[in-house]
Design an enzyme around this catalytic site. Structure first.
Site, short mmCIF file in Angstrom:
data_model
loop_
_atom_site.label_atom_id
_atom_site.label_comp_id
_atom_site.label_asym_id
_atom_site.label_seq_id
_atom_site.Cartn_x
_atom_site.Cartn_y
_atom_site.Cartn_z
N ASP A 167 0.86 -1.19 0.00
CA ASP A 167 0.00 0.00 0.00
C ASP A 167 0.89 1.23 0.00
O ASP A 167 1.44 1.61 1.04
CB ASP A 167 -0.92 0.02 1.22
CG ASP A 167 -1.97 1.11 1.14
OD1 ASP A 167 -1.77 2.08 0.38
OD2 ASP A 167 -3.01 0.99 1.82
N ARG A 231 -14.28 -4.55 -4.67
CA ARG A 231 -15.07 -4.03 -5.78
C ARG A 231 -14.87 -4.94 -6.99
O ARG A 231 -13.74 -5.33 -7.30
CB ARG A 231 -14.67 -2.59 -6.15
CG ARG A 231 -15.12 -1.53 -5.17
CD ARG A 231 -16.63 -1.34 -5.20
NE ARG A 231 -17.09 -0.34 -4.26
CZ ARG A 231 -17.45 -0.57 -3.00
NH1 ARG A 231 -17.38 -1.80 -2.52
NH2 ARG A 231 -17.87 0.40 -2.22
N GLU A 259 -23.18 -13.35 -14.35
CA GLU A 259 -23.50 -14.53 -15.15
C GLU A 259 -22.26 -15.36 -15.47
O GLU A 259 -22.25 -16.59 -15.30
CB GLU A 259 -24.19 -14.11 -16.45
CG GLU A 259 -24.80 -15.26 -17.25
CD GLU A 259 -26.06 -15.82 -16.60
OE1 GLU A 259 -26.31 -17.02 -16.76
OE2 GLU A 259 -26.77 -15.05 -15.92
N HIS A 272 -22.64 -10.16 -2.15
CA HIS A 272 -22.21 -8.91 -1.51
C HIS A 272 -22.44 -8.97 0.00
O HIS A 272 -23.11 -8.11 0.59
CB HIS A 272 -22.93 -7.71 -2.12
CG HIS A 272 -22.15 -6.43 -1.98
ND1 HIS A 272 -22.62 -5.21 -2.40
CD2 HIS A 272 -20.92 -6.18 -1.44
CE1 HIS A 272 -21.72 -4.28 -2.14
NE2 HIS A 272 -20.69 -4.84 -1.56
#
Length: 394
Positions: A167, A231, A259, A272
């Site tokens: 990071d 994400r 899908e 989620h």
């Protein structure tokens, strides 16, 4: 009375932070001064001119039109770290599930129903098809060392894993909380090349979209296990699927169903679930509500994704007022505001100015009350985005 509109179901315990004597909270209110949101897509909303703040009960703000709100001087808050433990636990579960083939094994053993007394023997014979590696002694690469990444890294050290973190923008707070045994990677390529497991915990930006692609996968170990609960767009789906089919990637755990992902046997898709615990929802709601209250009652800004952190420790002077001014970070903005106040013979008793890139935010305590004309003059200064007034209580 402050009007707060909720755009999703928000934890009742969180909303209890708003005292009933001066706050009205509902999902359908005209002219709200603030909105609380979780997953609702605000991009197509006709946002009222009364709006001063939006608080996202969660970390990501992709569903909030941050740029449009910024142009109007509306402060956008999020709640970093409030759901960190929930996501951390799901990451640990993802590593275990992808290694030990738990879901496939459970689904297979259910096919033995109807075999009666033969089931124990059949189960014993069939278990070899679900053998998977242990976590202890393996290397975990953690991309992003914010609140979630730090918890994941520290927990993995506790499980006996070798942990590498990357990071370039790690905060001082994050560095303080990171276990000393976590190894710092010089770059992303170094991390992916050494890791048996890789988990991603970065925000979605122009710089991070598609960061896990064919080029990065090529650098990875054969049989690596990837986890993406941050994400969906951080990884290129086509590249992931190709690597899964070739065997380069052993498994992929995603918190974002689609899908193509659902069709692949080596993908574990979740609906989620990252922050879907009652504890996380309450923590996020409480944090969002407290930030909104602090902003509306004191003008304070904390955990904003668009404006700088700003707080005035002193209370508003009796008989006076506090001006909360959002503006572009340009020369002589403070001078122009001070001139307007001086013209009206208004004494400034305290002032705090903070800036963040091309934006600035000011808290200005004034002895006495500025007239509507004075406020209009400040609003009319080129570069001023919004002006809000808080009066002293008493």
């Amino acid at each position: 009375m402050y009007k707060i509109q909720t755009l999703n179901k928000i934890s009742a315990n969180g909303l209890s932070e708003f005292p009933l004597d001066c706050y009205e909270v509902a999902d359908d209110l005209p002219n709200p001064v603030a909105m609380l949101v979780r997953s609702f897509n605000m991009h197509q909303m006709n946002l009222p001119l009364s709006l001063s703040a939006v608080a996202r009960a969660g970390a990501g703000t992709n569903n909030v039109p941050v740029q449009a709100l910024t142009e109007r001087g509306v402060v956008v808050f999020n709640t970093p770290g409030a759901n960190a433990n929930a996501v951390k636990e799901l990451v640990l579960l993802a590593m275990l599930a992808s290694s030990r083939n738990i879901l496939a094994a459970s689904a297979w053993v259910k096919t033995l129903m109807g075999q009666g007394d033969k089931i124990p023997e059949l189960a014993e014979k069939g278990k070899s098809q679900f053998i998977g590696p242990e976590l202890a002694g393996k290397t975990l690469g953690v991309i992003g060392l914010g609140a979630i990444g730090v918890l994941v890294a520290n927990s993995a050290v506790g499980l006996g894993m070798r942990v590498i973190g990357y990071d370039p923008f790690i905060s001082v707070d994050g560095a303080w909380h990171l276990n000393r045994d976590v190894i710092r990677a010089e770059n992303l390529e170094s991390l992916v090349a050494k890791s048996d497991y890789i988990t991603v915990h970065v925000p979605l930006t122009n710089d991070t979209v598609g960061m896990i692609d064919a080029a990065q996968i090529k650098n990875m170990k054969a049989g690596v296990r990837l986890i993406n609960l941050a994400r969906e767009e951080l990884a290129i789906s086509a590249d992931i699927l190709s690597a899964l089919s070739s065997g380069k990637v052993a498994s992929y755990v995603s918190d974002f169903a689609s899908e193509d992902m659902l069709a692949h046997p080596k993908v574990l898709c979740l609906p989620h679930l990252g922050a879907s615990t009652p504890e996380a929802e309450e923590n996020c709601a409480r944090m969002a509500a407290k930030q909104v209250r602090d902003f509306l009652e004191k003008g304070a800004v904390a955990n904003s994704v668009n404006f700088p952190e700003c707080r005035m420790e002193a209370g508003i002077p009796a008989g006076g007022m506090r001006l909360c001014v959002a503006n572009r970070n340009e020369p002589n903005m403070i001078g122009q505001m001070a001139t307007v106040l001086a013209d009206e013979k208004l004494n400034v008793s305290a002032m705090v100015n903070q800036n963040r890139n091309d934006l600035a935010y000011n808290l200005i305590d004034v002895e006495g009350e500025a007239s509507p004309v004075t406020l209009d003059r400040i609003v009319g200064i080129d570069g001023v985005l919004s002006v809000r007034v808080i009066f002293a209580r008493g």
